[in-house]
Design a protein around this motif. Structure first.
Motif, PDB file in Angstrom:
ATOM      1  N   ILE A   1       0.827  -1.207   0.000  1.00  0.00           N
ATOM      2  CA  ILE A   1       0.000   0.000   0.000  1.00  0.00           C
ATOM      3  C   ILE A   1       0.862   1.257   0.000  1.00  0.00           C
ATOM      4  CG2 ILE A   1      -1.805   1.284   1.235  1.00  0.00           C
ATOM      5  CD1 ILE A   1      -2.744  -1.401   0.032  1.00  0.00           C
ATOM      6  N   SER A   2       1.927   1.270   0.790  1.00  0.00           N
ATOM      7  CA  SER A   2       2.802   2.447   0.856  1.00  0.00           C
ATOM      8  C   SER A   2       3.408   2.757  -0.505  1.00  0.00           C
ATOM      9  CB  SER A   2       3.915   2.235   1.878  1.00  0.00           C
ATOM     10  OG  SER A   2       3.383   2.150   3.175  1.00  0.00           O
ATOM     11  N   GLN A   3       3.911   1.731  -1.189  1.00  0.00           N
ATOM     12  CA  GLN A   3       4.510   1.954  -2.504  1.00  0.00           C
ATOM     13  C   GLN A   3       3.445   2.364  -3.517  1.00  0.00           C
ATOM     14  OE1 GLN A   3       7.852   2.026  -3.277  1.00  0.00           O
ATOM     15  NE2 GLN A   3       6.998   2.982  -5.101  1.00  0.00           N
ATOM     16  N   SER A   4       2.277   1.795  -3.410  1.00  0.00           N
ATOM     17  CA  SER A   4       1.181   2.147  -4.317  1.00  0.00           C
ATOM     18  C   SER A   4       0.802   3.615  -4.151  1.00  0.00           C
ATOM     19  CB  SER A   4      -0.031   1.255  -4.064  1.00  0.00           C
ATOM     20  OG  SER A   4       0.281  -0.091  -4.346  1.00  0.00           O
ATOM     21  N   ALA A   5       0.722   4.063  -2.907  1.00  0.00           N
ATOM     22  CA  ALA A   5       0.402   5.463  -2.648  1.00  0.00           C
ATOM     23  C   ALA A   5       1.479   6.373  -3.243  1.00  0.00           C
ATOM     24  CB  ALA A   5       0.265   5.704  -1.150  1.00  0.00           C
ATOM     25  N   LYS A   6       2.746   6.011  -3.055  1.00  0.00           N
ATOM     26  CA  LYS A   6       3.840   6.795  -3.636  1.00  0.00           C
ATOM     27  C   LYS A   6       3.725   6.864  -5.148  1.00  0.00           C
ATOM     28  CE  LYS A   6       7.284   5.938  -0.071  1.00  0.00           C
ATOM     29  NZ  LYS A   6       8.533   5.253   0.278  1.00  0.00           N
ATOM     30  N   ASP A   7       3.451   5.717  -5.768  1.00  0.00           N
ATOM     31  CA  ASP A   7       3.318   5.681  -7.222  1.00  0.00           C
ATOM     32  C   ASP A   7       2.190   6.575  -7.722  1.00  0.00           C
ATOM     33  OD1 ASP A   7       5.390   3.853  -7.238  1.00  0.00           O
ATOM     34  OD2 ASP A   7       4.142   2.143  -7.845  1.00  0.00           O
ATOM     35  N   LEU A   8       1.138   6.684  -6.916  1.00  0.00           N
ATOM     36  CA  LEU A   8      -0.005   7.520  -7.296  1.00  0.00           C
ATOM     37  C   LEU A   8       0.163   8.980  -6.868  1.00  0.00           C
ATOM     38  CD1 LEU A   8      -2.897   5.033  -6.451  1.00  0.00           C
ATOM     39  CD2 LEU A   8      -2.095   5.716  -8.729  1.00  0.00           C
ATOM     40  N   GLY A   9       1.228   9.264  -6.117  1.00  0.00           N
ATOM     41  CA  GLY A   9       1.482  10.643  -5.698  1.00  0.00           C
ATOM     42  C   GLY A   9       0.558  11.123  -4.593  1.00  0.00           C
ATOM     43  N   ILE A  10       0.110  10.185  -3.753  1.00  0.00           N
ATOM     44  CA  ILE A  10      -0.763  10.537  -2.635  1.00  0.00           C
ATOM     45  C   ILE A  10      -0.182   9.967  -1.346  1.00  0.00           C
ATOM     46  CG2 ILE A  10      -2.859  10.691  -4.036  1.00  0.00           C
ATOM     47  CD1 ILE A  10      -3.611   7.879  -3.104  1.00  0.00           C
ATOM     48  N   SER A  11      -0.666  10.465  -0.223  1.00  0.00           N
ATOM     49  CA  SER A  11      -0.196   9.955   1.057  1.00  0.00           C
ATOM     50  C   SER A  11      -0.830   8.589   1.330  1.00  0.00           C
ATOM     51  CB  SER A  11      -0.560  10.918   2.199  1.00  0.00           C
ATOM     52  OG  SER A  11      -1.952  10.878   2.448  1.00  0.00           O
ATOM     53  N   ARG A  12      -0.220   7.845   2.226  1.00  0.00           N
ATOM     54  CA  ARG A  12      -0.762   6.546   2.601  1.00  0.00           C
ATOM     55  C   ARG A  12      -2.140   6.702   3.247  1.00  0.00           C
ATOM     56  NH1 ARG A  12       1.807   2.599   6.960  1.00  0.00           N
ATOM     57  NH2 ARG A  12       1.234   4.440   8.104  1.00  0.00           N
ATOM     58  N   ASN A  13      -2.314   7.753   4.055  1.00  0.00           N
ATOM     59  CA  ASN A  13      -3.617   8.006   4.676  1.00  0.00           C
ATOM     60  C   ASN A  13      -4.689   8.260   3.620  1.00  0.00           C
ATOM     61  OD1 ASN A  13      -2.725   7.681   7.284  1.00  0.00           O
ATOM     62  ND2 ASN A  13      -2.342   9.857   7.612  1.00  0.00           N
ATOM     63  N   THR A  14      -4.339   9.040   2.596  1.00  0.00           N
ATOM     64  CA  THR A  14      -5.273   9.297   1.504  1.00  0.00           C
ATOM     65  C   THR A  14      -5.595   8.010   0.766  1.00  0.00           C
ATOM     66  OG1 THR A  14      -4.513  11.580   1.249  1.00  0.00           O
ATOM     67  CG2 THR A  14      -5.641  10.589  -0.642  1.00  0.00           C
ATOM     68  N   MET A  15      -4.580   7.173   0.575  1.00  0.00           N
ATOM     69  CA  MET A  15      -4.786   5.894  -0.097  1.00  0.00           C
ATOM     70  C   MET A  15      -5.802   5.052   0.669  1.00  0.00           C
ATOM     71  SD  MET A  15      -3.964   3.987  -2.613  1.00  0.00           S
ATOM     72  CE  MET A  15      -2.948   2.706  -3.275  1.00  0.00           C
ATOM     73  N   TYR A  16      -5.618   4.939   1.975  1.00  0.00           N
ATOM     74  CA  TYR A  16      -6.557   4.149   2.783  1.00  0.00           C
ATOM     75  C   TYR A  16      -7.958   4.754   2.747  1.00  0.00           C
ATOM     76  CZ  TYR A  16      -3.111   0.921   4.666  1.00  0.00           C
ATOM     77  OH  TYR A  16      -2.178  -0.068   4.799  1.00  0.00           O
ATOM     78  N   ARG A  17      -8.051   6.062   2.772  1.00  0.00           N
ATOM     79  CA  ARG A  17      -9.350   6.730   2.713  1.00  0.00           C
ATOM     80  C   ARG A  17     -10.043   6.439   1.372  1.00  0.00           C
ATOM     81  NH1 ARG A  17      -7.923  11.772   3.137  1.00  0.00           N
ATOM     82  NH2 ARG A  17      -8.472  12.419   1.063  1.00  0.00           N
ATOM     83  N   LEU A  18      -9.286   6.512   0.278  1.00  0.00           N
ATOM     84  CA  LEU A  18      -9.861   6.222  -1.032  1.00  0.00           C
ATOM     85  C   LEU A  18     -10.233   4.747  -1.170  1.00  0.00           C
ATOM     86  CD1 LEU A  18      -7.569   8.388  -3.337  1.00  0.00           C
ATOM     87  CD2 LEU A  18      -9.998   8.762  -2.825  1.00  0.00           C
ATOM     88  N   MET A  19      -9.413   3.881  -0.599  1.00  0.00           N
ATOM     89  CA  MET A  19      -9.741   2.453  -0.621  1.00  0.00           C
ATOM     90  C   MET A  19     -11.061   2.205   0.103  1.00  0.00           C
ATOM     91  SD  MET A  19      -5.966   0.795   0.069  1.00  0.00           S
ATOM     92  CE  MET A  19      -6.595  -0.875   0.321  1.00  0.00           C
ATOM     93  N   ASP A  20     -11.230   2.831   1.254  1.00  0.00           N
ATOM     94  CA  ASP A  20     -12.463   2.678   2.020  1.00  0.00           C
ATOM     95  C   ASP A  20     -13.654   3.239   1.241  1.00  0.00           C
ATOM     96  OD1 ASP A  20     -13.897   2.004   4.474  1.00  0.00           O
ATOM     97  OD2 ASP A  20     -14.070   4.175   4.739  1.00  0.00           O
ATOM     98  N   LYS A  21     -13.471   4.408   0.653  1.00  0.00           N
ATOM     99  CA  LYS A  21     -14.544   5.080  -0.079  1.00  0.00           C
ATOM    100  C   LYS A  21     -14.985   4.300  -1.320  1.00  0.00           C
ATOM    101  CE  LYS A  21     -15.555   9.595  -2.127  1.00  0.00           C
ATOM    102  NZ  LYS A  21     -15.012  10.936  -2.393  1.00  0.00           N
ATOM    103  N   THR A  22     -14.034   3.624  -1.971  1.00  0.00           N
ATOM    104  CA  THR A  22     -14.340   2.911  -3.209  1.00  0.00           C
ATOM    105  C   THR A  22     -14.537   1.413  -3.013  1.00  0.00           C
ATOM    106  OG1 THR A  22     -11.981   2.694  -3.745  1.00  0.00           O
ATOM    107  CG2 THR A  22     -13.142   4.609  -4.648  1.00  0.00           C
ATOM    108  N   GLY A  23     -14.376   0.936  -1.781  1.00  0.00           N
ATOM    109  CA  GLY A  23     -14.622  -0.464  -1.488  1.00  0.00           C
ATOM    110  C   GLY A  23     -13.489  -1.404  -1.846  1.00  0.00           C
ATOM    111  N   VAL A  24     -12.274  -0.889  -1.942  1.00  0.00           N
ATOM    112  CA  VAL A  24     -11.124  -1.741  -2.253  1.00  0.00           C
ATOM    113  C   VAL A  24     -10.558  -2.289  -0.952  1.00  0.00           C
ATOM    114  CG1 VAL A  24      -8.786  -1.820  -3.214  1.00  0.00           C
ATOM    115  CG2 VAL A  24     -10.549  -0.453  -4.340  1.00  0.00           C
ATOM    116  N   GLN A  25     -10.402  -3.601  -0.908  1.00  0.00           N
ATOM    117  CA  GLN A  25      -9.810  -4.246   0.257  1.00  0.00           C
ATOM    118  C   GLN A  25      -8.607  -5.045  -0.195  1.00  0.00           C
ATOM    119  OE1 GLN A  25     -12.942  -6.696   1.737  1.00  0.00           O
ATOM    120  NE2 GLN A  25     -14.075  -4.994   2.631  1.00  0.00           N
TER     121      GLN A  25
END
Length: 64
Positions: free
Chosen positions: A27-51
């Protein structure tokens, strides 16, 4: 008819899912690749239903 909000959510979900798979569930590397923070990544995962279940195969489950 699908709304813009629905289309953006689907595109975000698909992008997150593809990026997590490409990074073998990291998840950390994925967030970096997308140019977002890890917290934002988790928030977007929750919002879009990605587990992401950590396992040998890095199962990524996306719920609509």
């Amino acid at each position: 008819m699908e709304t813009l909000k629905d289309r953006l959510r689907a595109a975000t979900r698909d992008t997150i899912t593809e990026t997590i798979r490409a990074n073998a569930g990291n998840i950390s590397q994925s967030a970096k690749d997308l140019g977002i923070s890890r917290n934002t990544m988790y928030r977007l995962m929750d919002k879009t239903g990605v587990q992401c279940r950590v396992s040998h195969s890095s199962d990524i489950v996306s719920h609509s």
